[in-house]
Design an enzyme around this catalytic site. Structure first.
Site, mmCIF file in Angstrom:
data_model
loop_
_atom_site.group_PDB
_atom_site.id
_atom_site.type_symbol
_atom_site.label_atom_id
_atom_site.label_comp_id
_atom_site.label_asym_id
_atom_site.label_seq_id
_atom_site.Cartn_x
_atom_site.Cartn_y
_atom_site.Cartn_z
ATOM 1 N N HIS A 13 11.488 3.800 -1.175
ATOM 2 C CA HIS A 13 10.678 2.671 -1.676
ATOM 3 C C HIS A 13 9.630 2.333 -0.616
ATOM 4 C CE1 HIS A 13 10.457 -1.288 -4.057
ATOM 5 N NE2 HIS A 13 9.439 -1.290 -3.193
ATOM 6 N N HIS A 15 5.337 1.176 0.145
ATOM 7 C CA HIS A 15 3.973 0.806 -0.251
ATOM 8 C C HIS A 15 3.007 1.387 0.777
ATOM 9 C CE1 HIS A 15 5.302 -2.190 -3.260
ATOM 10 N NE2 HIS A 15 6.340 -2.292 -2.449
ATOM 11 N N LEU A 16 2.079 2.206 0.300
ATOM 12 C CA LEU A 16 1.121 2.837 1.227
ATOM 13 C C LEU A 16 -0.282 2.276 1.090
ATOM 14 C CD1 LEU A 16 2.149 6.619 1.088
ATOM 15 C CD2 LEU A 16 2.431 5.023 3.004
ATOM 16 N N ARG A 17 -0.529 1.458 0.038
ATOM 17 C CA ARG A 17 -1.898 0.959 -0.229
ATOM 18 C C ARG A 17 -2.858 2.143 -0.414
ATOM 19 N NH1 ARG A 17 1.204 -3.193 -1.283
ATOM 20 N NH2 ARG A 17 1.545 -4.642 0.405
ATOM 21 N N ASN A 41 1.722 -0.244 -7.127
ATOM 22 C CA ASN A 41 1.077 -1.553 -7.347
ATOM 23 C C ASN A 41 -0.220 -1.687 -6.555
ATOM 24 O OD1 ASN A 41 2.579 -1.698 -4.945
ATOM 25 N ND2 ASN A 41 2.849 -3.910 -5.094
ATOM 26 N N LYS A 99 7.973 2.297 -12.439
ATOM 27 C CA LYS A 99 8.329 1.037 -11.776
ATOM 28 C C LYS A 99 8.088 -0.146 -12.707
ATOM 29 C CE LYS A 99 9.405 -1.809 -8.450
ATOM 30 N NZ LYS A 99 8.833 -2.023 -7.150
ATOM 31 N N HIS A 136 11.975 -4.065 -10.010
ATOM 32 C CA HIS A 136 11.877 -5.255 -9.163
ATOM 33 C C HIS A 136 12.673 -6.330 -9.899
ATOM 34 C CE1 HIS A 136 9.889 -7.927 -6.182
ATOM 35 N NE2 HIS A 136 10.422 -8.793 -7.010
ATOM 36 N N HIS A 174 15.416 -2.956 -3.444
ATOM 37 C CA HIS A 174 15.497 -3.974 -2.377
ATOM 38 C C HIS A 174 16.488 -5.098 -2.682
ATOM 39 C CE1 HIS A 174 12.535 -5.639 -5.138
ATOM 40 N NE2 HIS A 174 11.551 -4.901 -4.666
ATOM 41 N N ASP A 252 10.836 -0.563 1.496
ATOM 42 C CA ASP A 252 9.924 -1.552 0.922
ATOM 43 C C ASP A 252 8.913 -2.026 1.965
ATOM 44 O OD1 ASP A 252 8.729 -3.055 -1.045
ATOM 45 O OD2 ASP A 252 10.098 -4.740 -0.868
ATOM 46 N N HIS A 256 0.404 -5.962 4.781
ATOM 47 C CA HIS A 256 -0.649 -6.940 4.469
ATOM 48 C C HIS A 256 -1.326 -7.270 5.802
ATOM 49 C CE1 HIS A 256 0.605 -8.017 0.310
ATOM 50 N NE2 HIS A 256 1.818 -7.804 0.759
HETATM 51 O O1 DOR Z 1 7.650 -8.140 -0.496
HETATM 52 C C1 DOR Z 1 7.137 -7.401 -1.335
HETATM 53 N N1 DOR Z 1 5.933 -6.830 -1.148
HETATM 54 N N2 DOR Z 1 7.790 -7.175 -2.479
HETATM 55 C C2 DOR Z 1 7.228 -6.497 -3.480
HETATM 56 O O2 DOR Z 1 7.865 -6.335 -4.484
HETATM 57 C C3 DOR Z 1 5.830 -6.016 -3.393
HETATM 58 C C4 DOR Z 1 5.434 -5.822 -2.008
HETATM 59 C C5 DOR Z 1 3.952 -5.612 -1.822
HETATM 60 O O3 DOR Z 1 3.365 -4.796 -2.538
HETATM 61 O O4 DOR Z 1 3.370 -6.234 -0.937
HETATM 62 ZN ZN ZN Z 2 8.207 -2.910 -3.047
#
Ligand code: DOR
Ligand code: ZN
Length: 350
Positions: A13, A15-17, A41, A99, A136, A174, A252, A256
């Site tokens: 799980h 997130h790579l943006r 996402n 997802k 989620h 998560h 996860d 940011h």
């Molecule tokens: O904490 C989180 N950040 N939970 C998520 O489900 C999405 C993720 C994000 O994309 O920043």
């Molecule tokens: Zn996530």
């Protein structure tokens, strides 16, 4: 000096943006993991196999050529996901899962599902083609206490879903509560769960106190699902070290920018753990005296659940304390890694 050599793990799980943000962080994951299930996402979200294929190419283009890293792609389920797109997924070996975000539950989930019944025909097709559904598991209801949102989702939606689709493979992502642990333990072997470093290491006190126990809000520890109380943390920890193959590693890690996380305009749920996730997990297993359980949690159980070959190359970690930096470069901003300013007792051998 103590060392631990294991088969190279996968992150189920991540997130790579995209773009410059991705370029700043992707190689942290590629250094530690062979493969990663990449979350869809983005803005706009990855809703088709074609979009997933071009995203995959952008990921591979930004990975350092010294690493052999395989992004495992996912699609973002919407109210409008078509059955023909599910057929496309079934024919594409690079897209591994779909997802489910309840609309509005977390970062970039605005296009998520507004009513689970609207996607029941999609779940039928996913069952037919044996495509895993990644969930989620939180309701997005302002009348439900934020600490209860996982529990309410499980009771209201997941238990009925698992009953209605008993052959659908489901990963509850998560997990953060004892309720989730107990549910997964009681469910069939079609259900599994990922566990993050933050839900193993932090409880909700860590949102309100700094590392010196001084009152100070900690936005970099804020994520969705929010970390819960100590009893819940201990339940998730006992699941991770139990040796039960239903529980496996998924960081996860959700980057940011520092300036966003520290502005009042957006709490931006997400803990950025990719910088040193593996080291943090090993430190936790070591503290519990369960290092012998780590390899299966990190490198076997997830691959087995997804029906992937286990990795063959190895990595080594060394018990040698390292400082975790306060911040790292991120696009033209900065990013704060999980446990910034602390030390970690384990270090990846590079
Ligand atoms: O904490 C989180 N950040 N939970 C998520 O489900 C999405 C993720 C994000 O994309 O920043
Ligand atoms: Zn996530």
């Amino acid at each position: 000096m103590q060392t631990l050599t294991i088969q190279k793990p996968d992150d189920f799980h991540l997130h790579l943006r995209d773009g410059a943000a991705m370029n700043s962080i992707v190689n942290y994951s590629a250094a530690q993991f062979s493969r990663a299930i990449v979350m869809p996402n983005l803005t706009p979200p990855i809703i088709s196999v074609d979009m997933a294929m071009s995203y995959r190419k952008r990921i591979l283009d930004s990975v350092d050529k010294n690493f052999n890293f395989e992004p495992l792609m996912t699609l973002y389920l919407t109210d409008d996901t078509s059955l023909s797109e599910i057929v496309n997924v079934s024919r594409n070996e690079r897209v591994k899962a779909i997802k489910y975000y309840p609309a509005g539950a977390t970062t970039n989930s605005e296009n998520g599902v507004t009513d689970i019944k609207k996607v029941y025909s999609v779940f039928e097709a996913m069952t037919k083609y044996d495509i895993p559904l990644l969930i989620h598991g939180e309701v997005n209801d302002k009348d439900v206490d934020i600490y209860d949102r996982e529990k309410v989702f499980i009771e209201k939606f997941l238990i009925p879903l698992a009953n209605d689709f008993s052959d659908l493979r489901i990963v509850l992502e998560h997990i953060s509560t004892r309720t989730a642990v107990d549910f997964i333990l009681s469910a069939s072997n079609k259900l599994a769960a990922t566990i993050t470093p933050q839900h193993l290491l932090l409880n909700r006190n860590d949102l309100y106190k700094d590392i010196n126990n001084k009152d100070s809000f900690q936005p970099h520890n804020y994520c969705a699902p929010v970390v819960k109380d100590e009893k819940d943390r201990l339940a998730v920890l006992s699941a991770a070290i139990s040796g039960n193959p239903k529980f496996f590693l998924g960081t996860d890690s959700a980057p940011h920018a520092l300036s966003k996380k520290e502005s009042n305009a957006c709490l931006c749920p997400g803990v950025f753990s990719a910088y040193n996730a593996l080291e943090l997990y090993v430190e936790i297993f070591d503290k519990e005296d369960q290092l012998d359980k780590f390899e299966a949690f990190a490198s076997f159980f997830g691959a087995d659940f997804y029906g992937l070959e286990r990795n063959s190359d190895k990595i080594t970690l060394i018990k040698n304390a390292v400082d975790i930096p306060n911040a790292l470069p991120y696009d033209n901003d900065k990013i704060v890694p999980m446990q910034a300013g602390k030390t970690c007792a384990w270090q990846l051998k590079r």
